[in-house]
Write an enzyme that holds these catalytic residues in place. Structure first.
Site, PDB file in Angstrom:
ATOM      1  N   ASN A   1       0.852  -1.187   0.000  1.00 19.90           N
ATOM      2  CA  ASN A   1       0.000   0.000   0.000  1.00 19.90           C
ATOM      3  C   ASN A   1       0.886   1.235   0.000  1.00 19.90           C
ATOM      4  O   ASN A   1       1.369   1.682   1.035  1.00 19.90           O
ATOM      5  CB  ASN A   1      -0.905  -0.014   1.233  1.00 19.90           C
ATOM      6  CG  ASN A   1      -1.985   1.045   1.150  1.00 19.90           C
ATOM      7  OD1 ASN A   1      -1.788   2.086   0.531  1.00 19.90           O
ATOM      8  ND2 ASN A   1      -3.109   0.792   1.787  1.00 19.90           N
ATOM      9  N   ASP A   2       1.079   1.780  -1.183  1.00 21.39           N
ATOM     10  CA  ASP A   2       1.951   2.944  -1.356  1.00 21.39           C
ATOM     11  C   ASP A   2       1.528   4.119  -0.490  1.00 21.39           C
ATOM     12  O   ASP A   2       2.284   5.072  -0.312  1.00 21.39           O
ATOM     13  CB  ASP A   2       1.861   3.441  -2.809  1.00 21.39           C
ATOM     14  CG  ASP A   2       2.845   2.742  -3.715  1.00 21.39           C
ATOM     15  OD1 ASP A   2       3.849   2.233  -3.213  1.00 21.39           O
ATOM     16  OD2 ASP A   2       2.579   2.721  -4.935  1.00 21.39           O
ATOM     17  N   CYS A   3       0.315   4.086  -0.038  1.00 25.26           N
ATOM     18  CA  CYS A   3      -0.239   5.246   0.648  1.00 25.26           C
ATOM     19  C   CYS A   3      -0.277   5.099   2.158  1.00 25.26           C
ATOM     20  O   CYS A   3      -0.761   5.983   2.854  1.00 25.26           O
ATOM     21  CB  CYS A   3      -1.628   5.541   0.093  1.00 25.26           C
ATOM     22  SG  CYS A   3      -1.560   5.861  -1.673  1.00 25.26           S
TER      23      CYS A   3
ATOM     24  N   GLN B   1       5.621   9.404  -0.794  1.00 27.52           N
ATOM     25  CA  GLN B   1       6.430   8.190  -0.919  1.00 27.52           C
ATOM     26  C   GLN B   1       7.900   8.447  -0.619  1.00 27.52           C
ATOM     27  O   GLN B   1       8.613   7.549  -0.219  1.00 27.52           O
ATOM     28  CB  GLN B   1       6.299   7.599  -2.327  1.00 27.52           C
ATOM     29  CG  GLN B   1       5.121   6.648  -2.480  1.00 27.52           C
ATOM     30  CD  GLN B   1       3.822   7.398  -2.731  1.00 27.52           C
ATOM     31  OE1 GLN B   1       3.808   8.354  -3.480  1.00 27.52           O
ATOM     32  NE2 GLN B   1       2.763   6.976  -2.081  1.00 27.52           N
TER      33      GLN B   1
END
Ligand code: GLC
Ligand code: GLC
Length: 817
Positions: free
Chosen positions: A486-488, A503
């Site tokens: 989950n990049d977020c 990021q």
């Protein structure tokens, strides 16, 4: 509401009205030359790299949404009326309209004022050009005098620069027009030795290459001056905006048809033979002329179209299913496999949502994409794996992205997405299971592309695994780094500055925040690595791997279990994320999916409990949302996830990519009914009937469907280039239908809806074709009790690898569970 229908026989989706809620697109090209094309001929083309070698210009986020494309105009020379046979850009009412998106081609047909038109767009295999084959038929009772105008706008190569650097770009544009061919040669005079060309099979009445002359001041593509007056200006672009337009006059008797072929292409000349003569400034056309001549001949065009069809027949023929469900059949047999090839070719670069100027290839994304295409193009999968591994760092960590043209890690983004390395293990495992090519593990592969640093690929996998062991947090769980899948979920970011990248901004030391998701991934990948090690005769490695996995499982039970589901993470203060004690974000999808896929909780009921919690808290009729309750405000310590309004993207949207993890988990606990039900909630064909809600193409998966907290619940966004393609394909083919590649053979382990009586899969695998008939007389959801190979019963449920033979291997499997 529907905007078209599937034609499964022809492997096409047929759009029957041009005003779809969003542009519904297709891809042209599958090797080096690519285009995106919408149902109204919008889109653009490029050679290899959507940013650096953009051939035609396109303006994103425009109004209308989709403007700019491969346009033609028809003009009735007696009345002066004109229209676009693809509806855009004039949007004249058409009496008939139909767009057929097929595998690597698009055909747009229409009829207006009793003039029928049909344009077929495709890219021949092996070429760096696209063809528009145009046919026009007179259905009037009287002869008609028509003009045909083509129109494209050239991009000045680097799409980013093209859209920003106007002080220079308005001066550099250059073209040549020779023998009716328009050559776009901006910057050819200096350091480029490539150009674009736009050719036409008929004698020209005129041409235009300066956009603003063609259009006229204060006019647009819906009303170009040249078309309105019925005559080109023969303009030559000097600076401003080079454009390509041919004018052809066509006289047709009643019922007569004529064909015009347009060829738009990209060509490179040897640097020392760029010009006609060294002292000239004109393009040397010797090498390109034969190519142009070839494709202006209709017979060659038809032959190239046939080869393209055969190419796709070959790729799709590797896995075909006949099941009781039409949506599953057509999406598996045609569209999902096709979408997986698009993600292989284009990664996340060019769609109507990806502008083609953004990111490189993601390490995590590309490894997962392998799951969807490794069976179709194993040799290219091998190359991709070696490219990816060569960007790995000595530490076992990975550059989060690399640039496809240079194949080097992207320093701007860097590393420290702590899940990244494990996807390499899973990608390699999938490759080995498909091909049995164990030699790949001995391939010398550098770290960070540094010559001299080569180690066998196997060593890269070991370092991937160790990377996590060297980065454990206070609970013994893996540290999350900048983010995991989950990049977020940015637990070390703490950004208060608008515009800062979530990021890459890191305001914490990263020694506290942990990820239960990575813990699950570690266990899953580690189990594969242990098998790989043992099969390579590296028993000690295997033992060590299993011992570390066992430790991690214990930690997950101690600190990763919340009572009814798996915790998601621990934040920088050591507090749980995704726990019942949280105010918002109490339960997340990722840790439930990954931990169960890793086999955690299968013995003691925790897996089922976790999946039931998903069903209770996260499942909606439009798919499973990412977490609940959605974050209602921005949380400094959680990062980007809470930047999205509730229900969108990672903040409780249906992030389709990870729905399959839950589906696989459901198959692992034997729940075929629920697994299939979840699959159908996001299957685009099954959603076709709610087109006005879904809005995206009904033939491909989208990255996201708005979750239940969103006012637009059910609306899809970001179709085509998403990890969803590979995961759904992998899930339905290998876990629901259950024809699963394994190191030593093909496992037959379907987990299906109880009401399915039978289905058949044809699978080409390691040189043989297996025709596998599965029977389910007792209405079970799982459990192959009998497996017959060529009429003979075998023990277990793995079809062994055998020497290739010409006739298919007939398999019958009976579910008795
Ligand atoms: C996007 C990214 C992918 C990431 C996902 C979830 O799809 O490409 O790498 O895992 O978002 O944040
Ligand atoms: C944004 C998107 C996410 C994507 C990430 C990296 O955060 O929401 O899906 O993975 O950008 O590009």
């Amino acid at each position: 509401m529907r905007y078209g229908h599937f034609d499964d026989q022809r492997r096409e989706y047929v759009i029957t009205r041009p005003d779809t809620p969003l542009p519904w697109m297709n891809y042209l090209g599958c090797e080096f030359y690519f285009g995106i094309i919408s149902n109204t001929a919008g889109g653009y083309s490029f050679y290899r790299d959507a940013r650096l070698r953009r051939l035609t210009r396109y303006r994103y986020n425009n109004a209308p949404f989709d403007s700019g494309g491969r346009y033609l105009y028809l003009r009735d020379n007696d009345t002066g009326e004109f229209w676009s046979p693809s509806w855009q850009p004039t949007r004249t009412k058409l009496d008939k309209y139909e767009c057929r998106h097929g595998l690597g081609y698009t055909i747009i047909r229409s009829s207006c004022k009793k003039i029928e038109a049909q344009t077929s767009y495709f890219v021949p295999l092996g070429e760096t050009l696209e063809i528009w084959k145009f046919r026009v038929t007179n259905r009037r009772k009287k002869p008609v005098k028509l003009s045909v105008f083509s129109s494209i706008e050239f991009c000045l190569w680097d799409a980013q620069d093209d859209a920003t650097n106007f002080q220079r770009n308005f001066n550099t544009g250059q073209v040549e027009v020779v023998d009716g061919v328009i050559y776009h040669k901006t910057e050819y005079r200096e350091r480029r030795n490539h150009f674009a060309y736009f050719a036409c099979s008929k004698k020209l009445a005129g041409f235009d290459t300066q956009r603003d002359t063609f259009l006229g001041a204060y006019r647009s593509w819906d009303n170009p001056a040249a078309v309105a007056r019925g005559k080109s200006f023969n303009s030559i672009a000097h600076g401003w905006a080079p454009h390509g337009s041919h004018h052809v006059k066509v006289n047709l008797k009643p019922r007569e048809t004529k064909e015009i072929i347009f060829v738009l292409g990209y060509h490179e000349n040897p640097a020392d033979r760029k010009f006609n003569r060294p002292d000239s400034q004109t393009i040397n056309k010797k090498t390109v002329r034969p190519i142009i001549a070839k494709y202006l001949d209709g017979r060659n065009v038809d032959a190239a179209f046939e080869s393209l069809r055969r190419y796709w027949d070959g790729l799709l023929g590797i896995y075909q299913v006949r099941s009781p469900d039409i949506h599953a059949n057509r999406i598996v047999n045609i569209w999902n496999a096709y979408q997986c090839m698009a993600t292989f070719n284009l990664s996340r670069s060019a769609s109507f949502y990806e502008s083609g100027i953004g990111r490189g290839l993601g390490f995590r994304d590309s490894n997962q994409d392998l799951l969807g295409f490794v069976h179709m193009v194993p040799a290219r999968a091998r190359e991709r794996i070696l490219d990816l591994a060569a960007t790995q760092l000595q530490s076992g960590g990975a550059f989060h992205q690399y640039q496809p043209l240079t194949k080097r890690g992207n320093h701007n983004l860097g590393s420290n997405f702590n899940d990244d390395p494990h996807w390499l293990i899973l990608g390699v495992a999938a490759y080995l299971k498909e091909t049995g090519d164990w030699k790949i593990l001995d391939e010398p592969v550098p770290f960070e592309n540094a010559p001299g640093s080569e180690q066998p690929l196997y060593e890269h996998l070991r370092r991937s695994f160790n990377y996590t062991l060297e980065r454990l947090g206070p609970h013994g769980l893996p540290l999350i780094g900048r983010a995991d899948w989950n990049d977020c979920l940015n637990l070390n970011c703490f950004s208060n500055t608008p515009g800062q990248s979530f990021q890459t901004t890191t305001n914490k030391d990263g020694k506290v925040a942990e990820s239960v998701f990575i813990a699950g991934l570690f266990v899953r990948a580690g189990k594969e690595l242990a098998v790989i090690a043992r099969k390579r005769g590296q028993g000690e490695d295997a033992e060590r791997c299993l011992a570390e996995i066992a430790k991690m499982e214990t930690v997950i039970y101690q600190h990763g279990w919340d009572g009814e589901w798996f915790v998601r993470a621990y934040d920088d203060f050591g507090r749980p994320v995704g726990s019942k004690i949280c105010d918002e974000g109490k339960i997340f999808i990722e840790s439930q999916g990954m931990c169960v896929m890793a086999g955690i909780g299968l013995q003691d009921g925790k897996a089922k409990l976790s999946l039931n919690s998903v069903n209770k808290h996260l499942a909606t009729r439009h798919g499973i949302v990412l977490q609940q309750p959605a974050y209602s405000k921005y949380y400094l310590h959680l990062g980007e996830i809470s930047s999205y309004p509730p229900g969108y993207k990672e903040n409780a949207g249906v992030f389709c990519h990870n729905n399959p993890w839950i589906i696989i988990a459901e198959t692992m606990v034997g729940n075929g009914n629920r697994a299939f039900d979840y699959y159908m909630r996001i299957n685009p064909s099954a959603r076709e009937k709610i087109g006005e809600i879904h809005r995206c193409e009904p033939y491909v998966f989208a990255q996201m469907i708005a979750g239940k907290d969103a006012p637009t619940h059910g609306e899809a966004k970001n179709s085509w280039l998403t990890g969803t393609a590979a995961w759904t394909y992998f899930t339905v083919t290998q876990w629901i239908l259950g024809i699963r590649t394994d190191y030593d053979g093909l496992r037959v382990d379907p987990v299906i809806p109880a009401k399915w009586k039978r289905f058949t899969v044809t699978r080409r695998f390691r040189g043989n074709t297996y025709v596998i008939k599965v029977k389910n007389p007792k209405g079970k959801q799982r459990g192959v009790k009998k497996l017959l190979v060529d009429g003979k019963e075998i023990a277990g449920n793995v079809l062994p690898v055998c020497p290739p033979r010409s006739d298919p291997i007939r398999v019958e499997a009976v579910l008795e569970g």
